[in-house]
Scaffold this motif. Structure first.
Motif, mmCIF file in Angstrom:
data_model
loop_
_atom_site.group_PDB
_atom_site.id
_atom_site.type_symbol
_atom_site.label_atom_id
_atom_site.label_comp_id
_atom_site.label_asym_id
_atom_site.label_seq_id
_atom_site.Cartn_x
_atom_site.Cartn_y
_atom_site.Cartn_z
ATOM 1 N N ARG A 278 0.836 -1.204 0.000
ATOM 2 C CA ARG A 278 0.000 0.000 0.000
ATOM 3 C C ARG A 278 0.878 1.264 0.000
ATOM 4 N NH1 ARG A 278 -4.811 2.265 0.997
ATOM 5 N NH2 ARG A 278 -5.905 0.277 1.101
ATOM 6 N N GLU A 281 2.366 1.737 -3.410
ATOM 7 C CA GLU A 281 1.381 2.257 -4.379
ATOM 8 C C GLU A 281 1.061 3.723 -4.108
ATOM 9 O OE1 GLU A 281 0.245 0.787 -7.061
ATOM 10 O OE2 GLU A 281 1.453 -0.994 -6.617
ATOM 11 N N GLU A 282 0.939 4.066 -2.839
ATOM 12 C CA GLU A 282 0.638 5.466 -2.487
ATOM 13 C C GLU A 282 1.787 6.379 -2.877
ATOM 14 O OE1 GLU A 282 -0.208 5.107 1.643
ATOM 15 O OE2 GLU A 282 -2.348 4.679 1.347
ATOM 16 N N ASP A 283 3.025 5.902 -2.641
ATOM 17 C CA ASP A 283 4.200 6.704 -3.030
ATOM 18 C C ASP A 283 4.252 6.889 -4.539
ATOM 19 O OD1 ASP A 283 4.907 6.853 -0.392
ATOM 20 O OD2 ASP A 283 6.466 5.304 -0.486
ATOM 21 N N ALA A 284 3.930 5.797 -5.264
ATOM 22 C CA ALA A 284 3.961 5.874 -6.725
ATOM 23 C C ALA A 284 2.882 6.837 -7.233
ATOM 24 C CB ALA A 284 3.742 4.479 -7.331
ATOM 25 N N SER A 285 1.700 6.770 -6.613
ATOM 26 C CA SER A 285 0.613 7.664 -7.023
ATOM 27 C C SER A 285 0.963 9.117 -6.768
ATOM 28 C CB SER A 285 -0.671 7.302 -6.262
ATOM 29 O OG SER A 285 -1.095 5.995 -6.599
ATOM 30 N N THR A 286 1.606 9.365 -5.637
ATOM 31 C CA THR A 286 2.018 10.717 -5.292
ATOM 32 C C THR A 286 3.038 11.241 -6.284
ATOM 33 O OG1 THR A 286 1.639 10.301 -2.940
ATOM 34 C CG2 THR A 286 3.058 12.154 -3.506
ATOM 35 N N LEU A 288 3.469 10.262 -9.400
ATOM 36 C CA LEU A 288 2.834 10.489 -10.705
ATOM 37 C C LEU A 288 2.007 11.761 -10.682
ATOM 38 C CD1 LEU A 288 1.678 6.858 -11.611
ATOM 39 C CD2 LEU A 288 3.419 8.219 -12.769
ATOM 40 N N GLY A 289 1.409 12.040 -9.502
ATOM 41 C CA GLY A 289 0.596 13.246 -9.368
ATOM 42 C C GLY A 289 1.421 14.506 -9.521
ATOM 43 N N LYS A 290 2.672 14.432 -9.117
ATOM 44 C CA LYS A 290 3.571 15.573 -9.267
ATOM 45 C C LYS A 290 4.029 15.734 -10.709
ATOM 46 C CE LYS A 290 5.330 15.406 -4.504
ATOM 47 N NZ LYS A 290 6.511 15.192 -3.667
#
Length: 290
Positions: A278, A281-286, A288-290
């Motif tokens: 988790r 995945e959260e780090d990856a999403s963050t 990508l959001g940047k």
């Protein structure tokens, strides 16, 4: 609950024989299966004398043969209310040791056989919109250790099949229960098999070598009382006694505190792994959001 018709595989000894005794004592109808009646003469005689019936089914038989035998048994009373897939065995060793024949025999006995007996009872249960299918797995079906790779693989497979079955037949009023025993004083350890291929020299002193050496010293010293375990199982299936409150409410029934604690420990490790995934995945999403 009214008297039930049980089909219990593997009644020559252990849990199967104990469950047959319990059901017969409660005035239920019991059909048990053994691989060979002559080899299991004492158990066959006891069950028959108590009013039960015994048929011969080798769990490695082809699909059609097993289905036909199950449906012939069903015809005796016009129904099977409870199928208990208890027959099975274990071959323990290092993954490197197993031959193709050993792998196939283990899977045919522990996975294919229960699948085919289930196929035999499902049409009748589905038509009547009632029934209960009990698959005897193992604590090793949740938590596989060194030397238990092949046995654990078959029990993991049995549990996977049982989970799907639970969702497929619930709407037809058919219950499914996976039973996960720990160590009980049955003949299970006495009947353990090992691969024909000798453990390679490189494994000397390894966890595989040490684990295999533990089993002989455990014979007769297992913590669990099989009669008490069978009583709990019987209560859950029939809805009676202290275990009856679990009928229809649980998919899995670990038996023995050793099984409960081992599965709890395994579950904690799985949850810890998922928590790390988790975070990833959260780090990856963050990112990508940047």
């Amino acid at each position: 609950m009214a008297n039930l018709v049980w089909l219990i595989t593997g009644v020559s000894n252990g849990f199967g024989l104990a469950l047959a005794r319990t059901a017969l004592a409660a005035k239920h109808q019991v059909i048990g299966s053994v691989r060979n009646k002559n080899a299991s003469a004492d158990a066959v005689r006891e069950i028959v004398e108590k009013g039960g019936h015994v048929i011969e089914v080798d769990m490695t038989e082809p699909q059609q043969s097993i289905v036909m035998k199950v449906q012939a048994a069903e015809a005796k009373y016009g129904r099977i209310d409870v199928l208990v897939n208890n027959a099975g065995y274990s071959i323990l060793g290092g993954i490197e040791q197993f031959s193709e024949d050993e792998v196939l025999r283990q899977y045919r006995t522990n996975v294919y056989g229960p699948l085919f007996t289930t196929q035999g009872v499902l049409p009748g249960m589905r038509t009547r919109r009632s029934g209960f299918i009990v698959n005897i797995s193992s604590v090793g079906g949740q938590d596989s250790h060194a030397t238990g790779g092949l046995y654990g693989a078959t029990k993991f497979a049995l549990e996977g099949m049982s989970e799907s079955l639970y969702y497929e037949v619930k709407e037809f009023g058919i219950g499914v229960l996976i039973v996960e025993p720990g160590l009980f004083r049955t003949n299970f350890l006495h009947a353990l098999e090992t691969p024909k291929k000798i453990l390679p020299e490189g494994y000397k002193g390894s966890v595989v070598d040490k684990t295999l050496g533990l089993f002989s010293g455990m014979l007769g010293k297992q913590p669990g009382d099989p009669d008490k375990a069978v009583r709990r199982l019987f209560e859950v299936v029939t809805g009676n006694g202290s275990g009856g409150k679990l009928r229809g409410k649980v998919l899995r029934l670990p038996l023995g505190m050793d099984a409960v604690e081992r599965i709890e420990k395994k579950t904690r490790t799985v949850l810890a792994d998922v928590a790390e995934a988790r975070k990833l995945e959260e780090d990856a999403s963050t990112a990508l959001g940047k």
